[in-house]
Write a protein that holds these residues in place. Structure first.
Motif, PDB file in Angstrom:
ATOM      1  N   HIS A  29      94.786  66.871  -2.566  1.00 47.56           N
ATOM      2  CA  HIS A  29      95.995  66.517  -3.325  1.00 47.56           C
ATOM      3  C   HIS A  29      96.741  67.771  -3.762  1.00 47.56           C
ATOM      4  O   HIS A  29      96.480  68.319  -4.828  1.00 47.56           O
ATOM      5  CB  HIS A  29      95.618  65.662  -4.551  1.00 47.56           C
TER       6      HIS A  29
ATOM      7  N   TRP B 207      99.499  69.812  -5.336  1.00 52.05           N
ATOM      8  CA  TRP B 207     100.567  69.603  -6.331  1.00 52.05           C
ATOM      9  C   TRP B 207     100.895  70.902  -7.040  1.00 52.05           C
ATOM     10  O   TRP B 207     100.121  71.855  -7.007  1.00 52.05           O
ATOM     11  CB  TRP B 207     100.182  68.518  -7.355  1.00 52.05           C
TER      12      TRP B 207
ATOM     13  N   ASN C  79     103.083  67.169  -3.996  1.00 49.66           N
ATOM     14  CA  ASN C  79     103.428  66.271  -5.109  1.00 49.66           C
ATOM     15  C   ASN C  79     103.602  64.811  -4.691  1.00 49.66           C
ATOM     16  O   ASN C  79     104.421  64.089  -5.252  1.00 49.66           O
ATOM     17  CB  ASN C  79     104.699  66.769  -5.827  1.00 49.66           C
ATOM     18  N   ARG C  80     102.810  64.411  -3.712  1.00 47.94           N
ATOM     19  CA  ARG C  80     102.782  62.976  -3.389  1.00 47.94           C
ATOM     20  C   ARG C  80     101.355  62.496  -3.543  1.00 47.94           C
ATOM     21  O   ARG C  80     100.464  62.841  -2.769  1.00 47.94           O
ATOM     22  CB  ARG C  80     103.273  62.731  -1.963  1.00 47.94           C
ATOM     23  N   ALA C  81     101.161  61.669  -4.554  1.00 45.06           N
ATOM     24  CA  ALA C  81      99.804  61.272  -4.930  1.00 45.06           C
ATOM     25  C   ALA C  81      99.264  60.120  -4.079  1.00 45.06           C
ATOM     26  O   ALA C  81      98.079  59.840  -4.103  1.00 45.06           O
ATOM     27  CB  ALA C  81      99.777  60.890  -6.403  1.00 45.06           C
ATOM     28  N   ASP C  82     100.125  59.456  -3.307  1.00 44.01           N
ATOM     29  CA  ASP C  82      99.662  58.252  -2.621  1.00 44.01           C
ATOM     30  C   ASP C  82      99.153  58.514  -1.209  1.00 44.01           C
ATOM     31  O   ASP C  82      98.935  57.591  -0.438  1.00 44.01           O
ATOM     32  CB  ASP C  82     100.777  57.199  -2.608  1.00 44.01           C
TER      33      ASP C  82
ATOM     34  N   THR D 115      92.459  65.874 -11.507  1.00 42.66           N
ATOM     35  CA  THR D 115      93.706  65.133 -11.737  1.00 42.66           C
ATOM     36  C   THR D 115      93.520  63.632 -11.517  1.00 42.66           C
ATOM     37  O   THR D 115      92.602  63.195 -10.829  1.00 42.66           O
ATOM     38  CB  THR D 115      94.819  65.604 -10.782  1.00 42.66           C
ATOM     39  N   ASP D 116      94.396  62.864 -12.108  1.00 43.05           N
ATOM     40  CA  ASP D 116      94.511  61.431 -11.862  1.00 43.05           C
ATOM     41  C   ASP D 116      95.933  61.160 -11.389  1.00 43.05           C
ATOM     42  O   ASP D 116      96.795  62.033 -11.459  1.00 43.05           O
ATOM     43  CB  ASP D 116      94.244  60.643 -13.154  1.00 43.05           C
ATOM     44  N   PHE D 117      96.155  59.952 -10.922  1.00 43.03           N
ATOM     45  CA  PHE D 117      97.484  59.577 -10.449  1.00 43.03           C
ATOM     46  C   PHE D 117      98.035  58.530 -11.393  1.00 43.03           C
ATOM     47  O   PHE D 117      97.437  57.488 -11.580  1.00 43.03           O
ATOM     48  CB  PHE D 117      97.415  59.003  -9.040  1.00 43.03           C
TER      49      PHE D 117
ATOM     50  N   GLY E 133     102.468  57.298  -9.597  1.00 42.34           N
ATOM     51  CA  GLY E 133     102.818  58.110  -8.436  1.00 42.34           C
ATOM     52  C   GLY E 133     102.835  59.605  -8.703  1.00 42.34           C
ATOM     53  O   GLY E 133     103.204  60.394  -7.857  1.00 42.34           O
ATOM     54  N   GLU E 134     102.426  60.041  -9.896  1.00 42.43           N
ATOM     55  CA  GLU E 134     102.431  61.477 -10.235  1.00 42.43           C
ATOM     56  C   GLU E 134     101.031  61.984 -10.498  1.00 42.43           C
ATOM     57  O   GLU E 134     100.163  61.242 -10.929  1.00 42.43           O
ATOM     58  CB  GLU E 134     103.256  61.684 -11.512  1.00 42.43           C
ATOM     59  N   TYR E 135     100.861  63.307 -10.293  1.00 43.44           N
ATOM     60  CA  TYR E 135      99.594  63.933 -10.645  1.00 43.44           C
ATOM     61  C   TYR E 135      99.588  64.292 -12.120  1.00 43.44           C
ATOM     62  O   TYR E 135     100.509  64.937 -12.606  1.00 43.44           O
ATOM     63  CB  TYR E 135      99.399  65.222  -9.851  1.00 43.44           C
TER      64      TYR E 135
END
Ligand code: NAG
Ligand code: NAG
Length: 370
Positions: free
Chosen positions: A106, A108, A183-186, A230-232, A235-237
């Protein structure tokens, strides 16, 4: 990884002392909990400087060796990093080149302003002490957005050093390549890489030795990677928080050469980078010590002990016997000698191969020919 001397500890100490803050004593400098065995790397010449685009696909990099995979900063094998990190180095007449590859599901980054506190994001960090005296060293941190924080440290924080953020690596070139999406958490990424070209000219100012180096010269260098959990959320970190304290969980620190404690500002623990005049891929040079490095470490151990002695007694010890209470300082016949001087002290050691080593209470260590 910027660790300031604990002001809280000083304040607590003041409260305990009837005479107040005039008697305040600093916390002792912690001793690394590992055997002294810094990493070693032979840095070869680049036939042609790599293109600084973040991609490590240049011929020059293909011929350079990887460092070992980074490990836990304390050197604890049980705390193996969750993701792989490794680096390469090269040089030519104009630049010192560093490349790093970071496995990362991930990728970010949030900070966009130069000289922000970059380790608040995931980052890659470079530390350079050209003459290995532990004073006057350079630091560069960079995140996945390519935002740089470059600074000069006059001394480690433990020795009341000053961080000069306004100092810039003139002519610095850096680039990031993201193998995935930033920066795309999905989705899941493969990682990111960093490519750095540091002009020798920018390092001359505080190198205190010839720049660029010549074949056989060894500079002290270290790398560190800071990785937050990190968590989502929407849609954000976001940094994972401790449920009880509601503070972010402490960031992981993964380093090339283990420090033996959770501090980066211990230049005596950094790796040795030995420059070679050979081109990368055109044969291998052996790594060699110049003969004083082990003795330098002996003086450093006296420095740690002096710091602990000072914290306990409010003064420095005047002879080694007071410091070598457990017989573990590994002292040798004929030296070293401590001399109290003003508020501090100096230690001198006559080297078997000629010349002398010196260390002062501010942690600086250096060699003289006489
Ligand atoms: C990593 O280093 C920072 C700065 O020294 C420290 O605050 C943090 O607790 C360290 N992380 C871990 C997991 O030890
Ligand atoms: C960086 O310094 C830390 C602390 O001394 C050490 O653990 C780590 O191995 C060093 N890394 C390199 C690349 O020298």
């Amino acid at each position: 990884m910027t660790t300031k001397r604990s002001l809280a500890a000083l304040a607590a100490c003041c409260l305990l002392l009837p005479t107040g803050c005039s008697e305040e004593r600093p916390q002792p400098v912690a001793e690394p909990g590992i055997h002294w065995n810094p990493e070693q790397y032979i840095c070869y010449r680049a036939a042609r400087g790599p293109t600084i685009d973040g991609k490590l696909d240049d011929d020059a990099w293909a011929a350079a060796e990887w460092t070992r995979d980074f490990g836990d900063i304390q050197g604890d094998p049980a705390e193996a990093p969750r993701f792989r990190t490794r680096a390469k180095m090269l040089w030519d007449d104009d630049y010192f080149y560093v490349a790093a590859e970071m496995e990362e599901p991930h990728v970010w980054g949030k900070l966009t302003e130069r000289d922000s506190v970059i380790y608040h994001d995931n980052d890659f960090e470079v530390f350079i002490d050209p003459d290995g005296d532990t004073h006057d060293y350079y630091e560069l941190e960079i995140n996945a957005l390519g935002t740089e924080w470059d600074l000069l440290l006059t001394r480690p924080y433990r020795d009341d050093g000053e961080a000069r953020n306004e100092w810039d690596i003139a002519g610095l070139e850096t680039a990031i390549f993201v193998d995935g999406t930033l920066n795309r958490a999905d989705d899941t990424d493969l990682g990111w890489s960093v490519e750095i070209a540091i002009p020798w000219e920018a390092l001359r100012e505080r190198a205190n030795r010839p720049v660029p180096p010549t074949g056989g010269d060894k500079w002290r260098v270290n790398f560190s990677r800071v990785e937050w959990r990190t968590d989502f959320v929407d849609g954000e970190y976001v940094k994972r928080h401790d449920a009880e304290t509601d503070q972010p969980l402490p960031e992981d620190n993964w380093t090339w050469s283990p420090q033996g404690l959770i501090r980066m500002h211990y230049p005596e623990m950094w790796g040795f980078v030995q420059f070679s005049d050979k081109r990368a891929g055109a044969g291998a040079d052996p790594f060699f010590f110049d003969g004083h490095e082990q003795f330098q470490w002996r003086l450093r151990r006296i420095y740690y002990r002096q710091s602990a002695f000072y914290a306990a007694h409010g003064r420095y010890a005047e002879d080694l016997a007071q410091l070598d209470t457990d017989g573990r300082l590994g002292l040798i016949l004929g030296g070293p000698a401590i001399r109290l001087a003003g508020d501090g002290y100096d230690v001198t050691l006559v080297l078997p191969g000629g010349g002398k080593l010196h260390l002062t209470e501010d942690g600086r260590v250096w060699k003289t020919d006489e």
